[in-house]
Design an enzyme around this catalytic site. Sequence first.
Site, PDB file in Angstrom:
ATOM      1  N   HIS A  79      -2.349   7.852  -4.329  1.00 36.42           N
ATOM      2  CA  HIS A  79      -2.126   8.860  -3.795  1.00 36.42           C
ATOM      3  C   HIS A  79      -2.635   9.099  -2.806  1.00 36.42           C
ATOM      4  O   HIS A  79      -3.417   8.601  -1.968  1.00 36.42           O
ATOM      5  CB  HIS A  79      -2.084   9.221  -4.524  1.00 36.42           C
ATOM      6  CG  HIS A  79      -1.607   9.936  -6.530  1.00 36.42           C
ATOM      7  ND1 HIS A  79      -1.942   8.932  -7.434  1.00 36.42           N
ATOM      8  CD2 HIS A  79      -0.483  10.161  -6.497  1.00 36.42           C
ATOM      9  CE1 HIS A  79      -1.223   9.596  -8.607  1.00 36.42           C
ATOM     10  NE2 HIS A  79      -0.401   9.751  -7.940  1.00 36.42           N
ATOM     11  N   ASP A 137     -14.511 -10.768  11.407  1.00 35.77           N
ATOM     12  CA  ASP A 137     -13.412 -11.752  12.360  1.00 35.77           C
ATOM     13  C   ASP A 137     -14.786 -11.523  13.658  1.00 35.77           C
ATOM     14  O   ASP A 137     -14.238 -12.342  14.381  1.00 35.77           O
ATOM     15  CB  ASP A 137     -12.543 -10.858  12.338  1.00 35.77           C
ATOM     16  CG  ASP A 137     -11.812 -10.929  13.826  1.00 35.77           C
ATOM     17  OD1 ASP A 137     -11.035 -12.297  13.824  1.00 35.77           O
ATOM     18  OD2 ASP A 137     -11.158 -10.383  14.942  1.00 35.77           O
TER      19      ASP A 137
END
Length: 315
Positions: A63, A126
């Site tokens: 949610h 990365d």
Amino acid sequence: MRDISSKQISLRTAKATGVVLCSQETLNLVKADKLPKGNLFDIAKAAGFLAAKNTHNLIPHCHPVSIDGMTITYDYLDNTNQPEEFRDLQGCYGVIVYCEGKSIGRTGIEMEVLTAVSVAALTIYDLLKPLDDTEIEITSVKLLKKTGGKSDRKKFIHKNTAAVLVCSDTTASGKREDFSGLKIKEILAGFDVETIDYQIVPDDVQQIKAKLQQWVGQQVPFIFTTGGTGFGPKDCTVEAAKAIIEREAIGISEAIRVHGQMRTPTAMLSRGVAGVAGKSLIITLPGSTKGVQESLDAIVPQVFHSRNMIEGEGH
């Protein structure tokens, strides 16, 4: 998605962590801020924040939550620093990511902090892969702790006893079947509370008072009534309860009405009261099954802590 509309709004916190393993040489470059793509910490932190805010877009059953506070911090894993939670990584090198979050809402924030850690770790991966594409590994992403909601409510659940009084002319005369009293019993049983007495009486002040006084005299810890809390000419449960109550517990009835008002506009019309008489806590609930459900959603199991207070065991 799971229906959480009946849950109480509360402060939720969570803390998660994860590790990006690399070589000692790469970690030395990180410490010296000599990476080809610049400082990795600020970029990874920004990526983590963005990920946390978008958790509900990434994980289908999550949610949307209000993130009222979040921090992302880092530490080094090397021969001088081996945190207890990473004992299995002894002798390894890398960057540790920590995320802590706070939210006031109906559902927890653990998925948001776990997502933040995961994406921050991917961002570090990365930025480090041009230097060390063989030894980099993301590992040990885990939740360290969480508070609020169900995890905090468990401490209020312990074996108790209660009595339930249905106040209704039509039910007492057999013209209508009781549902709200049985709903109270069902909900209480789910919190390890045994209903030791269950009675039905008409809308009569004296009969209601007599039954309440009997249970107070027996020191029944929790007494719940259903019905007679509205404005109808026969609604008299509140008056009967007030005649018995010695110390009113305004916060309980306020919590019931606030919780109910968010779901049923007419909840504000309930005159329900709650309070202590002797060593018993009396709580008057509406006469509808839905009203009973919403009212108890608002106050259990926290209300059971009152027994410790009444018995003089403090907070």
